[in-house]
Design a protein around this motif. Structure first.
Motif, PDB file in Angstrom:
ATOM      1  N   SER A 133     -93.879 -12.189  18.482  1.00  0.00           N
ATOM      2  CA  SER A 133     -92.994 -12.823  17.471  1.00  0.00           C
ATOM      3  C   SER A 133     -92.097 -11.794  16.775  1.00  0.00           C
ATOM      4  O   SER A 133     -91.922 -11.817  15.561  1.00  0.00           O
ATOM      5  N   ILE A 134     -91.566 -10.868  17.575  1.00  0.00           N
ATOM      6  CA  ILE A 134     -90.680  -9.826  17.011  1.00  0.00           C
ATOM      7  C   ILE A 134     -89.243 -10.103  17.427  1.00  0.00           C
ATOM      8  O   ILE A 134     -88.951 -10.276  18.616  1.00  0.00           O
ATOM      9  N   LYS A 135     -88.347 -10.136  16.437  1.00  0.00           N
ATOM     10  CA  LYS A 135     -86.915 -10.224  16.727  1.00  0.00           C
ATOM     11  C   LYS A 135     -86.232  -9.046  16.041  1.00  0.00           C
ATOM     12  O   LYS A 135     -86.039  -9.061  14.812  1.00  0.00           O
ATOM     13  N   PRO A 136     -85.902  -8.013  16.804  1.00  0.00           N
ATOM     14  CA  PRO A 136     -85.326  -6.816  16.169  1.00  0.00           C
ATOM     15  C   PRO A 136     -84.018  -7.124  15.431  1.00  0.00           C
ATOM     16  O   PRO A 136     -83.188  -7.892  15.917  1.00  0.00           O
ATOM     17  N   THR A 137     -83.882  -6.514  14.264  1.00  0.00           N
ATOM     18  CA  THR A 137     -82.663  -6.715  13.471  1.00  0.00           C
ATOM     19  C   THR A 137     -81.675  -5.555  13.672  1.00  0.00           C
ATOM     20  O   THR A 137     -80.511  -5.669  13.306  1.00  0.00           O
ATOM     21  N   VAL A 138     -82.195  -4.461  14.200  1.00  0.00           N
ATOM     22  CA  VAL A 138     -81.353  -3.307  14.554  1.00  0.00           C
ATOM     23  C   VAL A 138     -81.783  -2.842  15.942  1.00  0.00           C
ATOM     24  O   VAL A 138     -82.979  -2.687  16.184  1.00  0.00           O
ATOM     25  N   ILE A 139     -80.823  -2.650  16.845  1.00  0.00           N
ATOM     26  CA  ILE A 139     -81.169  -2.152  18.185  1.00  0.00           C
ATOM     27  C   ILE A 139     -80.247  -0.980  18.520  1.00  0.00           C
ATOM     28  O   ILE A 139     -79.028  -1.073  18.336  1.00  0.00           O
ATOM     29  N   ILE A 140     -80.856   0.117  18.970  1.00  0.00           N
ATOM     30  CA  ILE A 140     -80.066   1.266  19.434  1.00  0.00           C
ATOM     31  C   ILE A 140     -80.347   1.451  20.920  1.00  0.00           C
ATOM     32  O   ILE A 140     -81.513   1.568  21.319  1.00  0.00           O
TER      33      ILE A 140
END
Ligand code: NAI
Length: 338
Positions: free
Chosen positions: A226-233
């Motif tokens: 249930s993880i939705k990243p809010t920042v992705i590099i």
């Protein structure tokens, strides 16, 4: 003096050259330490489209000013300095808005002009940043790789509410992990890579969770958690990653890419607009040396966690080959010049 010169792709020589004299506005740096980056290896192997040969490579370097050109204060002689490789014109549009890293006539030391893998290097005075005594030589030479993370995060503006996901646990991924945790204190940093040993390095650099995506679907794994990243590099920089990043991102997330692949990738407007994603890119650094010097002074990041090898410059071929072949054990390789 001795200089490490790539005469043409796959031909590296340690050449005897005249010690250069600094011109007006320049300083001469007696190089002490330099770091090997992927782009040095790419120039050596003929895979960097911007490089012109012959070239003294090296854009991560630290040393002591031992001569100054006309117009530069003599008092600079003796300063310990780290050198920003970005040389810009100062008056084009990007320069005028504080983005010299994409100057229309950008010159990068070690790529377009001779760099720091040399016993002496001549650079513009304003590119040589004085290093406070409390920052060691080994940390000072690591400033440039951390400026990449400083530049990227300056666009992303991370906060303590963010859940960040970083693709790639190479030097670029690891400096980003350290910035996100140490400087911005983001809630959770997840690092994805295919090499277990590199994921271990990510944990040492502060990652809260690591995922080996060799044989699993990252999207399924994140859904399960249930993880939705809010920042992705994207510090792995395979062209397929942007598409996946868009699909795993939270609505209103920020994504940053730093790759230079010329291959096409498949993305849709719907994937981006339906979640109102912001997509940034970041190249080199825009005046971020003072920022990283401040991070180091405050001990917010720890370059030691990235340094795995150190060689005398005379062993440069062995150093580059170790860097290229041993991704499991090798992260940042330093060369000692004096
Ligand atoms: P590196 O090659 O040491 O690390 C890349 C890591 O990504 C490796 O550990 C690899 O196993 C991992 N990886 C590859 N494909 C993956 C995938 N599909 N999923 C998860 N992990 C994957 O490279 P380094 O030095 O950390 O640089 C990373 C990238 O950043 C390079 O492509 C480089 O060209 C780029 N770069 C961009 C800069 C910029 O200013 N835009 C500056 C410096 C590097």
């Amino acid at each position: 003096m001795k200089s490490i010169v790539i005469k043409q792709p796959n031909e590296l020589v340690i050449e005897e050259r005249e010690v250069p004299q600094p011109k007006s506005g320049e300083v001469r740096v007696k190089v002490k330490l330099a770091g090997i980056c992927g782009s040095d290896s790419h120039i050596y192997r003929g895979h960097n489209p911007f490089a012109k040969y012959p070239r003294v490579i090296g854009h991560e370097f630290f040393g002591v000013i031992d001569a100054v050109g006309e117009g530069v204060d003599q008092s600079r002689i003796g300063e310990r300095v780290s050198v920003d490789p970005v040389i810009s014109c100062g008056h084009c549009y990007p320069c005028s808005i504080g983005r010299p890293n994409v100057c229309t006539s950008l010159t990068v030391l070690g790529v377009h002009r001779d760099g720091g893998f040399s016993q002496y290097a001549v650079v513009p005075s304003k590119n040589a940043y004085i290093i406070p005594d409390e920052i060691s030589d080994e940390f000072a030479v690591m400033i440039e790789p951390f400026t990449i993370a400083a530049n990227a995060t300056s666009y992303l503006k991370p906060t303590e509410n963010d859940i960040a996901l970083i693709y790639g646990a190479g030097p670029m991924g690891l400096t980003s992990v350290q910035a996100l945790k140490g400087v911005y204190n983001v809630k959770e940093v997840i690092v994805v890579d295919r090499i277990e040993e590199r994921l271990d390095m990510a944990k040492i650099s502060g990652a809260d969770r690591v995922i080996n995506n060799t044989s699993l679907s990252l999207k399924d794994e994140l859904d399960k958690l249930s993880i939705k990243p809010t920042v992705i590099i994207d510090a792995a920089c395979h062209p397929s990653i942007l598409q996946e990043a868009i699909s795993i991102a939270s609505p209103a997330a920020r994504i940053l890419i730093m790759g230079f692949s010329g291959d096409a990738c498949q993305i849709t407007q719907q994937g981006i607009t339906s979640k109102e994603l912001s997509i940034f890119s970041s190249r080199l650094n825009a005046n971020k040396f003072p920022v990283v010097i401040d991070w180091l002074t405050k001990k917010l990041v720890d370059p030691k966690k990235l340094i795995t090898h150190q060689f005398d410059y005379s062993k440069v071929v062995q150093a580059i080959e170790t860097f290229e072949k041993d991704q499991k054990q090798c992260c940042k390789v330093l060369l000692t010049f004096s």
